[in-house]
Design an enzyme around this catalytic site. Structure first.
Site, PDB file in Angstrom:
ATOM      1  N   HIS A 141      -4.017   5.146  -5.968  1.00 35.04           N
ATOM      2  CA  HIS A 141      -2.844   4.227  -6.119  1.00 35.04           C
ATOM      3  C   HIS A 141      -3.413   3.095  -7.326  1.00 35.04           C
ATOM      4  CE1 HIS A 141      -2.830   5.430  -1.839  1.00 35.04           C
ATOM      5  NE2 HIS A 141      -1.628   5.246  -2.102  1.00 35.04           N
ATOM      6  N   ASP A 171       0.977   1.023 -12.012  1.00 32.71           N
ATOM      7  CA  ASP A 171       2.444   1.870 -11.580  1.00 32.71           C
ATOM      8  C   ASP A 171       3.321   1.518 -12.869  1.00 32.71           C
ATOM      9  OD1 ASP A 171       1.384   3.118  -9.482  1.00 32.71           O
ATOM     10  OD2 ASP A 171       2.684   1.745  -8.030  1.00 32.71           O
TER      11      ASP A 171
END
Length: 407
Positions: A141, A171
């Site tokens: 992540h 991200d």
């Protein structure tokens, strides 16, 4: 003014660009949102069943990163699902995917299969660790990727654990935004060469790039690797956030000498009674002095005292930022179908960008979108009968409200 889909086809600097987004989470949707915001015609390929959101949202129609595009539900494991994607690829400029390396190849929609149909296609690949290297197949992540790139170690207060900056550095900044830049660059090059190419965008690499200046500082020996001890990492007393008397916060940024002088004047502190601004050994004590003073007034009282100076700002809550007079005047935020969200950026003088539609439910636009891309009705019917695609029934929602243009 609000814009219809038809109107938007003539606005935005990327108008005419046709993009296929293979549905994913995080950086892929963010990249596709950026392109859609700027006028690209984006089709999102969602699952025919089992599509899910990651995070606090439970309703696809409130997922801001899915805005401005149509959703086509395709079963990529159905033998004819591959045919759906490849028929779209024939008329596309860009494809975006966010699977682990090798997955799209196994599905029959990898770069080679797509290039055989459309040599001009720009194929954007978004992963955490990249298409090669020892960790290429590893999962993770945002926090894992920015840990790998050295970014996370730089973030946080002295003596405390590293602080994840939401999902901004991996991200969105290092992932989706970097991929969007790569796509625009590759499309530009394809106009000259007539050939597309594959873009390998990795969040480890991209987050490292976001921190280019700080990697450079460390390499040059001008940055203390003990976090929270430097000028813009909460180490400096003149560059930090301070709590006010009403339990709100001020952001103080007074790096340059003239801003620092303004800060001391606003705080009513005598420069002669303080250590030198750049004496790092005295920073902890100076920070306590500043904190004690800031707590004597409310946030808004300090903002009034600092009017016209460039060194103090109110730390606005998210909801406050929506109604801040400057942000309202600029149209920084827009309400689309009852969801407040940032407007497209940056701003263009001739080709303004719009948010023309709320996020779709998976498969909401399947037939219309395929038809709009020139797929024959007979073939659409065949795919639907074979279970390769699915058309969902839209749930009624509030109409898009005006104010969506970035001025």
């Amino acid at each position: 003014m609000s814009a219809t889909v038809a109107e938007r086809s003539f606005t935005g600097p990327l108008a005419g660009l046709k993009v296929i987004e293979i549905g994913s989470i995080g950086p892929g949707p963010y990249c596709a949102m950026l392109l859609a915001d700027l006028g690209a015609d984006v089709i999102r390929i969602d699952r025919t069943s089992g599509a899910a959101l990651v995070g606090p949202n439970a309703d696809f129609r409130t997922e801001v990163m899915h805005r401005g595009r149509q959703s086509v539900a395709v079963d990529l494991k159905n033998p004819r699902g591959r045919e759906v994607v490849l028929d779209l690829v024939a008329g596309a400029d860009v494809l975006i995917e966010g699977f682990r390396p090798g997955v799209t190849e196994r599905l029959g929609i990898g770069p080679e299969a797509c290039a055989a149909i459309n040599p001009r296609l720009v194929y954007g690949r978004m992963t955490g660790y990249g298409q090669d290297g020892p960790m290429a197949q590893a999962v993770g992540h945002d926090i894992n990727y920015i840990a790998q790139s050295g970014v996370l170690a730089l973030l946080g207060r002295n003596g405390q654990a590293p602080t994840p900056p939401l999902s901004l550095a991996g991200d969105f900044g290092g992932g989706g935004a970097v991929l969007a830049l790569g796509i625009v660059a590759a499309v530009w090059e394809a106009q000259r060469s007539g050939l597309g190419q594959v873009i390998d965008a990795a969040m480890v690499d991209g987050s490292a790039l976001l921190a280019a200046a700080f990697h450079g500082f460390v390499s040059a020996g001008t940055w203390d690797t003990e976090r929270g001890t430097n000028i813009v990492d909460s180490g400096a007393p003149f560059y930090d956030a301070y709590e006010t008397a009403d339990a709100r916060w001020l952001a103080v940024g007074a790096l340059e000498a003239h801003f620092y002088a303004d800060l001391l004047e606003i705080l009513e502190l005598d420069p002669a009674a303080l250590p030198d601004q750049d004496d790092r050994s005295q920073w902890p004590g100076m920070k306590k002095t500043f904190a004690d003073v800031v707590r004597t007034r409310t946030r808004d009282e300090w903002i009034e005292r600092a009017a016209g100076r460039g060194c103090i700002s109110a730390v606005l809550d998210v909801e406050e930022s929506w109604t801040d007079p400057h942000n309202v005047a600029r149209g920084t935020f827009v309400d689309v179908a009852g969801v407040t969200q940032p407007s497209p950026q940056p701003r263009f003088s001739r080709t303004p960008a719009y948010v023309d539609s709320a996020p779709p439910a998976p498969g909401e636009n399947t037939r219309d979108a395929l038809d709009g891309w020139g797929i024959p009705t007979q073939k659409i019917d065949e795919w639907e009968a074979a279970g390769a695609i699915a058309q969902t029934t839209p749930t009624p929602r509030e109409p898009t409200q005006e104010g969506s243009a970035a001025r």
